[in-house]
Design a protein around this motif. Structure first.
Motif, mmCIF file in Angstrom:
data_model
loop_
_atom_site.group_PDB
_atom_site.id
_atom_site.type_symbol
_atom_site.label_atom_id
_atom_site.label_comp_id
_atom_site.label_asym_id
_atom_site.label_seq_id
_atom_site.Cartn_x
_atom_site.Cartn_y
_atom_site.Cartn_z
ATOM 1 N N ARG A 62 61.171 57.438 75.374
ATOM 2 C CA ARG A 62 60.774 57.627 74.517
ATOM 3 C C ARG A 62 59.312 57.425 74.447
ATOM 4 N NH1 ARG A 62 63.916 55.747 69.734
ATOM 5 N NH2 ARG A 62 65.671 54.365 70.173
ATOM 6 N N ASN A 63 58.600 58.437 72.856
ATOM 7 C CA ASN A 63 57.233 58.973 73.625
ATOM 8 C C ASN A 63 56.420 57.644 72.867
ATOM 9 O OD1 ASN A 63 57.544 58.988 70.381
ATOM 10 N ND2 ASN A 63 56.704 61.062 70.431
ATOM 11 N N TYR A 65 54.785 56.397 70.281
ATOM 12 C CA TYR A 65 55.301 55.866 68.937
ATOM 13 C C TYR A 65 56.807 55.512 68.876
ATOM 14 C CZ TYR A 65 51.281 59.486 68.979
ATOM 15 O OH TYR A 65 49.678 60.196 68.272
ATOM 16 N N MET A 67 59.955 57.500 68.779
ATOM 17 C CA MET A 67 60.278 58.319 68.709
ATOM 18 C C MET A 67 61.285 58.888 69.827
ATOM 19 S SD MET A 67 59.998 59.342 65.232
ATOM 20 C CE MET A 67 60.347 61.323 65.567
ATOM 21 N N LYS A 68 62.259 58.982 70.056
ATOM 22 C CA LYS A 68 63.868 59.390 70.788
ATOM 23 C C LYS A 68 63.164 60.372 71.412
ATOM 24 C CE LYS A 68 68.498 59.449 72.628
ATOM 25 N NZ LYS A 68 69.554 59.373 71.542
#
Length: 77
Positions: A62-63, A65, A67-68
């Motif tokens: 994940r980043n 943020y 997000m995957k």
């Protein structure tokens, strides 16, 4: 290009990617939080590795943020 170990101390490892005499990228990996900080020129990013799924059999990237970005699964056998 080649990876060079810049430092290893406790739970933090720092690697640098060199192209001849220019440093292209720096990667700091923190094993206690399973996070990687990547710096290149004027851009900085953070990525987290987490075990998820039924019986925690997938590793999810994940980043910063949440997000995957990708996943890694394991096959039996």
């Amino acid at each position: 290009m080649k990876w060079v170990v810049a430092s290893i101390s406790g739970k933090q490892e720092t690697y640098e990617l060199w192209d001849e005499d220019k440093k292209k990228l720096t990667l700091d990996f923190h094993s206690s939080t399973n996070s990687a900080r990547i710096e290149s020129a004027d851009e900085k990013r953070v990525f987290m590795l987490r075990k998820e799924g039924f019986l925690r059999n997938k590793i999810i990237l994940r980043n910063e943020y949440g997000m995957k970005m990708g996943h890694l699964g394991f096959d039996k056998g």
